[in-house]
Design an enzyme around this catalytic site. Structure first.
Site, PDB file in Angstrom:
ATOM      1  N   SER A   1      43.905 -52.620   5.691  1.00 22.81           N
ATOM      2  CA  SER A   1      42.680 -52.466   6.479  1.00 22.81           C
ATOM      3  C   SER A   1      42.692 -53.458   7.632  1.00 22.81           C
ATOM      4  O   SER A   1      43.197 -54.583   7.487  1.00 22.81           O
ATOM      5  CB  SER A   1      41.470 -52.759   5.589  1.00 22.81           C
ATOM      6  OG  SER A   1      40.298 -52.905   6.381  1.00 22.81           O
TER       7      SER A   1
ATOM      8  N   TYR B   1      37.277 -58.770   0.061  1.00 17.51           N
ATOM      9  CA  TYR B   1      37.980 -57.582   0.564  1.00 17.51           C
ATOM     10  C   TYR B   1      38.965 -57.990   1.648  1.00 17.51           C
ATOM     11  O   TYR B   1      40.122 -57.565   1.653  1.00 17.51           O
ATOM     12  CB  TYR B   1      36.972 -56.571   1.101  1.00 17.51           C
ATOM     13  CG  TYR B   1      37.601 -55.270   1.536  1.00 17.51           C
ATOM     14  CD1 TYR B   1      38.104 -54.363   0.595  1.00 17.51           C
ATOM     15  CD2 TYR B   1      37.708 -54.931   2.886  1.00 17.51           C
ATOM     16  CE1 TYR B   1      38.683 -53.156   0.992  1.00 17.51           C
ATOM     17  CE2 TYR B   1      38.284 -53.729   3.290  1.00 17.51           C
ATOM     18  CZ  TYR B   1      38.767 -52.842   2.336  1.00 17.51           C
ATOM     19  OH  TYR B   1      39.348 -51.650   2.732  1.00 17.51           O
TER      20      TYR B   1
HETATM   21  N1  LIG Z   1      37.432 -45.583   4.176  1.00 17.52           N
HETATM   22  C1  LIG Z   1      37.712 -46.540   5.057  1.00 17.52           C
HETATM   23  O1  LIG Z   1      37.033 -46.696   6.080  1.00 17.52           O
HETATM   24  C2  LIG Z   1      38.875 -47.458   4.814  1.00 17.52           C
HETATM   25  C3  LIG Z   1      39.219 -48.345   5.842  1.00 17.52           C
HETATM   26  C4  LIG Z   1      40.307 -49.197   5.657  1.00 17.52           C
HETATM   27  C5  LIG Z   1      41.017 -49.149   4.475  1.00 17.52           C
HETATM   28  N2  LIG Z   1      40.650 -48.276   3.482  1.00 17.52           N
HETATM   29  C6  LIG Z   1      41.440 -48.292   2.252  1.00 17.52           C
HETATM   30  O2  LIG Z   1      41.813 -46.981   1.913  1.00 17.52           O
HETATM   31  C7  LIG Z   1      42.028 -46.888   0.504  1.00 17.52           C
HETATM   32  C8  LIG Z   1      41.322 -45.657  -0.029  1.00 17.52           C
HETATM   33  O3  LIG Z   1      39.941 -45.817   0.179  1.00 17.52           O
HETATM   34  P1  LIG Z   1      38.931 -44.599   0.404  1.00 17.52           P
HETATM   35  O4  LIG Z   1      38.261 -44.844   1.686  1.00 17.52           O
HETATM   36  O5  LIG Z   1      39.600 -43.316   0.132  1.00 17.52           O
HETATM   37  O6  LIG Z   1      37.863 -44.959  -0.723  1.00 17.52           O
HETATM   38  P2  LIG Z   1      37.296 -44.196  -1.994  1.00 17.52           P
HETATM   39  O7  LIG Z   1      36.933 -42.791  -1.659  1.00 17.52           O
HETATM   40  O8  LIG Z   1      36.256 -45.110  -2.526  1.00 17.52           O
HETATM   41  O9  LIG Z   1      38.537 -44.132  -2.984  1.00 17.52           O
HETATM   42  C9  LIG Z   1      39.056 -45.276  -3.594  1.00 17.52           C
HETATM   43  C10 LIG Z   1      40.046 -44.816  -4.637  1.00 17.52           C
HETATM   44  O10 LIG Z   1      40.629 -45.969  -5.256  1.00 17.52           O
HETATM   45  C11 LIG Z   1      40.533 -45.786  -6.666  1.00 17.52           C
HETATM   46  N3  LIG Z   1      40.550 -47.019  -7.409  1.00 17.52           N
HETATM   47  C12 LIG Z   1      39.740 -48.092  -7.294  1.00 17.52           C
HETATM   48  N4  LIG Z   1      40.075 -49.028  -8.212  1.00 17.52           N
HETATM   49  C13 LIG Z   1      41.124 -48.528  -8.916  1.00 17.52           C
HETATM   50  C14 LIG Z   1      41.915 -48.999  -9.984  1.00 17.52           C
HETATM   51  N5  LIG Z   1      41.696 -50.187 -10.547  1.00 17.52           N
HETATM   52  N6  LIG Z   1      42.924 -48.225 -10.444  1.00 17.52           N
HETATM   53  C15 LIG Z   1      43.160 -47.005  -9.888  1.00 17.52           C
HETATM   54  N7  LIG Z   1      42.428 -46.493  -8.897  1.00 17.52           N
HETATM   55  C16 LIG Z   1      41.428 -47.243  -8.416  1.00 17.52           C
HETATM   56  C17 LIG Z   1      39.226 -45.026  -6.860  1.00 17.52           C
HETATM   57  O11 LIG Z   1      39.165 -44.499  -8.166  1.00 17.52           O
HETATM   58  P3  LIG Z   1      37.737 -44.227  -8.923  1.00 17.52           P
HETATM   59  O12 LIG Z   1      37.261 -42.899  -8.431  1.00 17.52           O
HETATM   60  O13 LIG Z   1      38.086 -44.249 -10.371  1.00 17.52           O
HETATM   61  O14 LIG Z   1      36.810 -45.340  -8.528  1.00 17.52           O
HETATM   62  C18 LIG Z   1      39.372 -43.990  -5.759  1.00 17.52           C
HETATM   63  O15 LIG Z   1      40.251 -42.972  -6.147  1.00 17.52           O
HETATM   64  C19 LIG Z   1      41.523 -48.209  -0.086  1.00 17.52           C
HETATM   65  O16 LIG Z   1      42.619 -49.052  -0.352  1.00 17.52           O
HETATM   66  C20 LIG Z   1      40.669 -48.784   1.037  1.00 17.52           C
HETATM   67  O17 LIG Z   1      40.607 -50.189   0.978  1.00 17.52           O
HETATM   68  C21 LIG Z   1      39.604 -47.425   3.634  1.00 17.52           C
END
Ligand SMILES: NC(=O)c1ccc[n+]([C@@H]2O[C@H](COP(=O)([O-])OP(=O)(O)OC[C@H]3O[C@@H](n4cnc5c(N)ncnc54)[C@H](OP(=O)(O)O)[C@@H]3O)[C@@H](O)[C@H]2O)c1
Length: 238
Positions: free
Chosen positions: A146, A161
């Site tokens: 990120s 974070y």
């Molecule tokens: N969305 C943004 O703006 C953004 C920006 C920068 C970086 N990111 C990064 O992108 C990645 C995906 O995020 P997203 O936006 O798609 O968010 P999201 O929809 O909240 O999805 C997060 C995913 O991570 C899983 N997860 C969390 N803890 C876990 C664990 N201990 N073991 C296995 N799975 C786990 C969640 O599973 P559960 O459903 O079981 O909770 C979910 O599948 C993350 O690393 C986030 O930091 C996102």
């Protein structure tokens, strides 16, 4: 010929689910990892309904046992992994919480920071340790990082974070060096601010825009660099 094997963590929703689908659409056999079997099954069944080659493994990236079991399963079943996308991640610090989960670094509990690092940073490390030795030359590891972890653009708030992603970027640099001799490419990606549960509804990007650089680094024959931090298919500062 056996399909290439891709492993995606946190594949039950958001960027992880979309990345799993995009790689399967390119012909990879995708091992979709989710810690929650119910939503994981729903996600995988929706891809299988479209005739995509996807299977579910229940993996909480904070569980050393579950990650080790995944490594054993893949070694025995496929003997290789071509792509690993370390996508699983969370933000525990919120603006609303005044206490130990506060986004205010003066209030947040060190335990909250440790929990965040355990998932966002050590989760990726566990996966790399379990799977890197199963990667052939040309294997690719993509760490979903990120801009909030970018030291050159560091701001206030969300200390846990932010440092979990800065540390994830260190993992990228270290393994890019460690695995270079074996021809494995290791990169970090900032997907931008994306409309997922984590990013929220006000975010500027669609999920399709968010996964573009992740999928490109994971699979495009022209993406051959290693040890970089990327956004929109271009290197960004650490
Ligand atoms: N969305 C943004 O703006 C953004 C920006 C920068 C970086 N990111 C990064 O992108 C990645 C995906 O995020 P997203 O936006 O798609 O968010 P999201 O929809 O909240 O999805 C997060 C995913 O991570 C899983 N997860 C969390 N803890 C876990 C664990 N201990 N073991 C296995 N799975 C786990 C969640 O599973 P559960 O459903 O079981 O909770 C979910 O599948 C993350 O690393 C986030 O930091 C996102």
């Amino acid at each position: 010929m056996q399909s290439k094997i891709a492993v995606v963590t946190g594949a039950n929703r958001g960027l992880g689910q979309a990345t799993a689908r995009a790689l399967a659409e390119q012909g990879y056999h995708v091992i979709a990892c989710a810690r929650d079997s119910e939503s994981g099954t729903r996600a995988v069944e929706s891809m299988q309904a479209d005739k995509l080659s996807v299977e579910l493994r229940v993996v909480d990236v904070t569980s050393a046992d579950q990650v080790r079991d995944l490594g054993r399963y893949i070694r025995e079943t496929y003997k290789r992994v071509d792509v690993l996308v370390n996508n699983a991640g969370l933000i525990l610090e919120t603006r609303q919480a005044g206490g130990e989960r506060s986004a205010n670094p003066l209030l947040v509990s060190p335990m909250t920071i440790m929990e965040t690092v355990n998932t966002n940073t050590l989760g990726a490390l566990r996966m790399i340790q379990a799977l890197a030795l199963l990667m052939p030359e040309g294997g690719r590891i993509v760490n979903v990082s990120s801009g909030m972890g970018q030291l050159s653009d560091m701001d206030g708030g969300w200390l846990g974070y932010r440092l979990s992603k800065t540390a994830l970027n260190s993992i990228t640099r270290v393994f890019a060096t460690e695995l270079a001799e074996r021809g494995i490419l290791v990169n970090s990606v900032c997907p931008g601010w994306v409309r997922t549960d984590l990013g929220g509804g006000d975010a500027s990007r669609s999920i399709e825009e968010g996964i573009d650089t992740i999928v490109w680094l994971a699979s495009d024959p022209e993406a051959t660099e290693s040890g970089g931090f990327w956004r929109d298919r271009a290197r960004i500062e650490w």
